[in-house]
Scaffold this motif. Structure first.
Motif, PDB file in Angstrom:
ATOM      1  N   ALA A 186     -23.270   1.946 -11.837  1.00 42.63           N
ATOM      2  CA  ALA A 186     -22.525   2.791 -10.699  1.00 42.63           C
ATOM      3  C   ALA A 186     -23.230   3.359  -9.383  1.00 42.63           C
ATOM      4  N   PHE A 187     -23.971   3.579  -9.929  1.00 43.68           N
ATOM      5  CA  PHE A 187     -24.657   4.876  -8.709  1.00 43.68           C
ATOM      6  C   PHE A 187     -25.812   3.857  -7.532  1.00 43.68           C
ATOM      7  N   GLN A 188     -26.161   2.499  -8.201  1.00 45.91           N
ATOM      8  CA  GLN A 188     -26.562   2.204  -7.573  1.00 45.91           C
ATOM      9  C   GLN A 188     -24.954   0.876  -6.980  1.00 45.91           C
ATOM     10  N   VAL A 189     -24.388   0.757  -7.151  1.00 46.53           N
ATOM     11  CA  VAL A 189     -23.442  -0.213  -7.079  1.00 46.53           C
ATOM     12  C   VAL A 189     -22.799   1.004  -5.416  1.00 46.53           C
ATOM     13  N   ALA A 190     -22.370   2.474  -5.503  1.00 49.04           N
ATOM     14  CA  ALA A 190     -21.971   3.894  -5.071  1.00 49.04           C
ATOM     15  C   ALA A 190     -22.717   3.382  -3.374  1.00 49.04           C
ATOM     16  N   LYS A 191     -23.660   3.359  -3.818  1.00 51.07           N
ATOM     17  CA  LYS A 191     -25.072   3.483  -2.755  1.00 51.07           C
ATOM     18  C   LYS A 191     -24.616   2.460  -1.817  1.00 51.07           C
ATOM     19  N   HIS A 192     -23.890   1.247  -1.724  1.00 46.49           N
ATOM     20  CA  HIS A 192     -23.469   0.087  -0.992  1.00 46.49           C
ATOM     21  C   HIS A 192     -21.921   0.074  -0.964  1.00 46.49           C
ATOM     22  N   VAL A 193     -21.120   1.676  -0.917  1.00 49.08           N
ATOM     23  CA  VAL A 193     -19.672   1.630  -0.510  1.00 49.08           C
ATOM     24  C   VAL A 193     -19.948   2.578   0.858  1.00 49.08           C
ATOM     25  N   LYS A 194     -18.987   2.103   1.519  1.00 51.42           N
ATOM     26  CA  LYS A 194     -18.995   2.908   2.360  1.00 51.42           C
ATOM     27  C   LYS A 194     -18.044   5.107   1.864  1.00 51.42           C
ATOM     28  N   SER A 195     -19.204   5.795   2.403  1.00 52.07           N
ATOM     29  CA  SER A 195     -18.680   6.727   2.352  1.00 52.07           C
ATOM     30  C   SER A 195     -17.188   7.553   3.123  1.00 52.07           C
ATOM     31  N   ASN A 196     -16.869   8.310   2.344  1.00 54.34           N
ATOM     32  CA  ASN A 196     -16.888   8.605   1.025  1.00 54.34           C
ATOM     33  C   ASN A 196     -16.556   7.349  -0.646  1.00 54.34           C
ATOM     34  N   ALA A 197     -17.449   7.748  -1.007  1.00 56.77           N
ATOM     35  CA  ALA A 197     -17.081   6.806  -1.941  1.00 56.77           C
ATOM     36  C   ALA A 197     -17.360   6.702  -3.228  1.00 56.77           C
ATOM     37  N   ILE A 198     -16.252   6.227  -4.589  1.00 55.92           N
ATOM     38  CA  ILE A 198     -15.787   6.365  -5.759  1.00 55.92           C
ATOM     39  C   ILE A 198     -15.945   4.849  -6.323  1.00 55.92           C
ATOM     40  N   VAL A 199     -16.986   5.292  -7.280  1.00 53.01           N
ATOM     41  CA  VAL A 199     -16.980   3.857  -7.947  1.00 53.01           C
ATOM     42  C   VAL A 199     -16.666   3.804  -9.813  1.00 53.01           C
TER      43      VAL A 199
END
Length: 538
Positions: free
Chosen positions: A422-435
């Protein structure tokens, strides 16, 4: 020193009588030179270019006949001479210039065709430093800039792609070239030398680890002119930099129409995300919409990864971009064509998969040949009014063994694996990001919100919607882990995640209220780890 113009108007047509050819890229050289010779143009050349032309049966003068000086120092010095530059820079309508040419035996050069030593290709090929330095062209840029400055009388070609239209113009104008074409070629010439110098200075900055050089130059080569940019009223073009990194810029388009501005942006985001996952360990799929993932999963095979990624948000996946970290197989291709998809990008695709996808004429299939290295250092650039923001690519990574457990309960093995995912995915989600993630698949993603609690609520809401589509009684956030790209500034975002059913949390930590957040997790019996690394993405 101020240089005062003598204000000689540029002639509309210039007769081309003598051409200097010196090229490393010999595409189309012989046909171009033969066309010039047939138009009555005398050919002058250097080294390997002269040899290639003579081998083709063309009559060529060596540049040393113009300079009266031999090529020396392994070819480092051959055209840096008044006999060349005087012939390029002389103003033909200026009596003083003509007198100087006559006094020193300098002849006019009316056209130059020069492309530079392959510096960019040499760097990309991983050559040693000495070889790279030797491929820094000196004489070529000097001649190009001189000829382009004097475009009133000289035509400057730096790209074989322009040979044909120059020959056509010569034929149309009975051996002359018009001013408009000479001006356009001059503009192309200066852009080429600028991009070349940008590549050289960029290599030096990287080699010397200069984080913020006093001057920073960027250059690129036109790949495509697009119909429009993000919106129809915006103009757009795509330039490539020569970076050998596998991805959308270097990929081969096997089918489908030209990619749009938004397609390229989204496809890059998809491929960079899926490159985070080692293909030797697991198959991975990322589905992107508007530069944000709407579903990501790993699995034993691509079909499993695609199905589980799609289940996260089937509604948003419609018209999206799909990226894989392994060769696309026929079974997975058969599933993809059931839903409208804009682009598929993968390191390769089997012949059977290509055949299946070929039935969807508007579907673009891109093959990269390899995966990108998520740890590779590189620069990213963003324009702002009056300037450029330059930074290193976010290649940060935190291994599970470096996670810091901050709660009374430690995560179990399954939670720990999902946290890392999940943290690897969150790295590629526009902030603010929750996965939210469960068993190696995203089950809810909240992106780009002004507050973290809103991202947590949106991600949970999407999980509820997905459960309805899948016919599940409860959303799959129940029992999931949740990742946040930055710290929780207050406990409210965490409480929203716990309410959605998350049992474990991964976040960077570092808030003034970290202890309040930890206390809230402990009260709910939730495990939490800190990574110490933030992944803002704007």
């Amino acid at each position: 020193m101020t240089v005062v113009s003598k204000n000689h108007p540029a002639p509309e047509l210039v007769r081309i009588r003598r051409a200097l050819l010196s090229v490393s890229d010999k595409r189309g050289l012989v046909d171009f030179a033969r066309g010039l010779a047939d138009a009555g143009v005398e050919l002058v050349s250097t080294g390997g270019t002269r040899s290639a032309l003579e081998k083709a049966g063309l009559t060529v003068r060596d540049v040393s006949e113009l300079t009266g000086f031999p090529e020396i120092m392994d070819g480092r010095v051959k055209t840096l001479h008044p006999g060349v530059h005087g012939g390029l820079l002389a103003i033909r309508d200026d009596a003083e210039h003509q007198a100087a040419m006559q006094e020193h035996g300098i002849v006019d050069i009316d056209l130059v065709a020069i492309n530079l030593y392959p510096f960019e290709q040499t760097v990309a090929g991983g050559a040693d430093k000495a070889t790279i330095v030797e491929n820094i062209d000196i004489g070529g840029p000097a001649m190009i800039r001189a000829a382009a400055k004097n475009h009133a009388y000289v035509a400057t070609l730096t790209d074989p792609d322009d040979y044909e239209r120059v020959l056509a113009a010569l034929a149309e104008q009975n051996g002359s070239l018009p001013l408009a074409l000479r001006q356009e070629l001059a503009a192309l010439a200066y852009a080429r030398t600028a991009a070349y110098d940008a590549a050289v200075s960029g290599w030096f900055a990287q080699d010397l680890a200069l984080e913020a050089p006093r001057h920073r130059a960027f250059g690129g080569h036109l790949h495509d002119v697009m119909r429009y940019g993000e919106n129809p009223h915006q103009q757009a073009a795509f330039y490539t930099t020569g970076d050998p990194r596998p991805g959308v810029a270097s990929a081969t388009l096997l089918q489908g129409k030209q990619l749009s501005y938004n397609n390229i942006n989204d496809t890059d985001a998809a491929f960079e995300l899926v490159s985070e996952f080692d293909a030797a360990t697991s198959a991975a799929c990322a589905i992107i919409k508007h530069a944000n993932p709407c579903g990501v999963a790993v699995g034993d095979n691509l079909g499993d990864a695609y199905r589980r990624a799609l289940e996260c948000d089937q509604t948003s996946a419609f018209g999206g971009i799909v990226a894989f970290n392994r060769q696309l197989d026929a079974q997975t291709a058969s599933e993809i064509v059931k839903l409208f998809t804009e682009v598929i990008i993968a390191p390769d695709a089997s012949e059977e998969a290509r055949q299946i996808l070929s039935a969807k004429k508007n579907l673009r299939l891109m093959i990269t040949g390899a995966m990108a290295d998520p740890r590779q250092a590189a620069m990213t650039v963003k324009s702002v009014s009056g300037g450029l923001l330059v930074q290193g690519r976010d290649n940060g990574h935190v291994a599970p063994e470096d996670f810091k457990v901050v709660t009374q309960r430690a995560p179990d093995a399954r939670e720990l694996a999902d946290m890392a995912f999940a943290f690897q995915v969150a790295k590629h989600v526009k902030s603010n990001a929750i996965v939210y993630a469960l068993n190696g698949a995203t089950v809810g993603i909240g992106a780009g919100q002004m507050s973290r609690v809103d991202s947590a609520r949106i991600a949970a809401r999407k999980a509820v919607d997905a459960a309805e589509v899948l016919g599940l009684e409860t959303p799959r956030t129940k029992g999931s882990v949740v990742a946040s790209d930055a710290f929780f500034p207050f406990a409210d975002g965490l409480l929203s995640a716990i309410e959605a059913g998350a049992t474990a949390v991964i976040q960077p930590g570092g808030s003034m209220r970290d202890q309040d957040v930890i206390d809230a997790a402990d009260e709910a019996g939730v495990a939490m780890v800190f990574t110490g690394m933030r992944h803002f993405r704007h």
